[in-house]
Design an enzyme around this catalytic site. Sequence first.
Site, short mmCIF file in Angstrom:
data_model
loop_
_atom_site.label_atom_id
_atom_site.label_comp_id
_atom_site.label_asym_id
_atom_site.label_seq_id
_atom_site.Cartn_x
_atom_site.Cartn_y
_atom_site.Cartn_z
N LYS A 18 0.82 -1.21 0.00
CA LYS A 18 0.00 0.00 0.00
C LYS A 18 0.86 1.26 0.00
O LYS A 18 0.62 2.16 -0.77
CB LYS A 18 -0.86 0.09 1.28
CG LYS A 18 -1.97 -0.85 1.40
CD LYS A 18 -2.83 -0.50 2.63
CE LYS A 18 -2.08 -0.45 3.92
NZ LYS A 18 -1.71 -1.71 4.51
N ARG A 93 -9.27 1.68 8.74
CA ARG A 93 -8.89 0.30 9.01
C ARG A 93 -10.00 -0.45 9.75
O ARG A 93 -9.86 -1.63 10.02
CB ARG A 93 -7.65 0.30 9.91
CG ARG A 93 -6.41 -0.26 9.27
CD ARG A 93 -5.33 -0.17 10.33
NE ARG A 93 -4.13 -0.87 9.98
CZ ARG A 93 -3.10 -0.33 9.35
NH1 ARG A 93 -3.17 0.91 8.93
NH2 ARG A 93 -2.01 -1.04 9.13
N ARG A 132 11.57 -5.93 4.66
CA ARG A 132 11.17 -4.53 4.66
C ARG A 132 12.11 -3.68 5.52
O ARG A 132 12.51 -4.07 6.60
CB ARG A 132 9.73 -4.41 5.15
CG ARG A 132 9.24 -3.00 5.14
CD ARG A 132 7.79 -2.95 4.83
NE ARG A 132 6.99 -3.10 6.03
CZ ARG A 132 5.67 -2.88 6.01
NH1 ARG A 132 5.06 -2.53 4.90
NH2 ARG A 132 4.98 -3.05 7.12
N ARG A 165 11.31 -2.17 11.19
CA ARG A 165 10.27 -1.76 12.12
C ARG A 165 10.08 -2.81 13.20
O ARG A 165 10.08 -4.00 12.92
CB ARG A 165 8.94 -1.57 11.37
CG ARG A 165 8.78 -0.20 10.82
CD ARG A 165 7.67 -0.13 9.82
NE ARG A 165 6.41 -0.71 10.29
CZ ARG A 165 5.29 -0.69 9.58
NH1 ARG A 165 5.27 -0.11 8.40
NH2 ARG A 165 4.19 -1.23 10.04
N ARG A 176 -0.74 -8.73 13.32
CA ARG A 176 -1.24 -7.66 12.46
C ARG A 176 -2.12 -8.23 11.35
O ARG A 176 -3.11 -7.63 10.95
CB ARG A 176 -0.08 -6.87 11.86
CG ARG A 176 0.58 -5.98 12.91
CD ARG A 176 1.92 -5.50 12.46
NE ARG A 176 1.84 -4.65 11.30
CZ ARG A 176 2.86 -4.45 10.46
NH1 ARG A 176 4.01 -5.06 10.67
NH2 ARG A 176 2.72 -3.65 9.44
P1 ADP Z 1 1.01 -1.76 7.62
O1 ADP Z 1 -0.01 -1.33 6.61
O2 ADP Z 1 2.23 -2.27 7.04
O3 ADP Z 1 0.40 -2.61 8.69
P2 ADP Z 1 1.07 0.90 8.79
O4 ADP Z 1 2.29 1.70 8.71
O5 ADP Z 1 -0.11 1.31 7.97
O6 ADP Z 1 1.52 -0.56 8.46
O7 ADP Z 1 0.56 0.80 10.31
C1 ADP Z 1 1.40 0.39 11.36
C2 ADP Z 1 0.63 0.33 12.66
O8 ADP Z 1 0.11 1.62 12.98
C3 ADP Z 1 -0.59 -0.58 12.63
O9 ADP Z 1 -0.26 -1.93 12.89
C4 ADP Z 1 -1.43 0.03 13.77
O10 ADP Z 1 -0.92 -0.34 15.03
C5 ADP Z 1 -1.18 1.51 13.60
N1 ADP Z 1 -2.17 2.13 12.69
C6 ADP Z 1 -1.93 2.73 11.50
N2 ADP Z 1 -3.06 3.17 10.94
C7 ADP Z 1 -4.07 2.85 11.80
C8 ADP Z 1 -5.49 3.01 11.78
N3 ADP Z 1 -6.10 3.59 10.75
N4 ADP Z 1 -6.19 2.55 12.84
C9 ADP Z 1 -5.59 1.96 13.88
N5 ADP Z 1 -4.26 1.76 13.97
C10 ADP Z 1 -3.51 2.19 12.94
#
Ligand code: ADP
Length: 220
Positions: A18, A93, A132, A165, A176
Amino acid sequence: MKTNSFRLVLLGAPGAGKGTQAERLAEKFSVPQISTGVILRAAIEAGTPLGLKVKELIENGKLVSDEDVVAIVGQRIAEKDCENGFILDGFPRTIPQAEALENLLEERGLTLDAVLSIEVNDSDIVSRMSGRRVCKKCGASYHVVYKRPRNGNLCDNCSSELTIREDDKVEVVMGRLEAYHKQTAPLKEYYAAKGLLVAVEGKEELSETSAAVDEALENL
Ligand code: ADP
């Protein structure tokens, strides 16, 4: 597709690509990329009150509260550079987040143009995540095989050292993925019912995924 503005949401499991597509599309359509993950990690890095609050949740692969991320996005999309649209990456999400987004847009008389889901199966996700790397300073992301930085282990944008990360460790990735299937995947049906969903298969080869994404968006 409207050419004067473009509001897109990207959906997909963690590691589906994404962020990479969001970055590319933001440049292509000259709109900002809004990544809640990048914003939250920057808050952790800076040690802000929000960062302190969400650090443990994120490092354990749990979702941050709807309230906190909705507040972040509400502020961000009100900024001037979002006038002509945005690419949302990692938000919404959950269904309540999607409903909150709809309200935020409605208040401004706006709607989404499309929701793009990048589909990758779980076993591929787990093997991909191990490669990553991210830049803690500017949030750019790389992959040791599929999207290599130009210069060793340094960020192409700001030359900072790249890191793994905390939440990309295998055990956390599994959590996740579970959160994705339980809380985020239902958004596909939610947006399909509104006629907004387009799905593409996320391939290992970045250029193949990019081509599939571009084609899907051209057909809107
Ligand atoms: P990925 O898509 O690779 O899981 P992100 O960078 O989008 O990683 O998100 C990393 C973390 O940040 C998520 O696992 C969550 O803990 C938090 N996070 C990000 N966006 C949201 C969201 N919209 N709602 C809740 N938690 C979020």
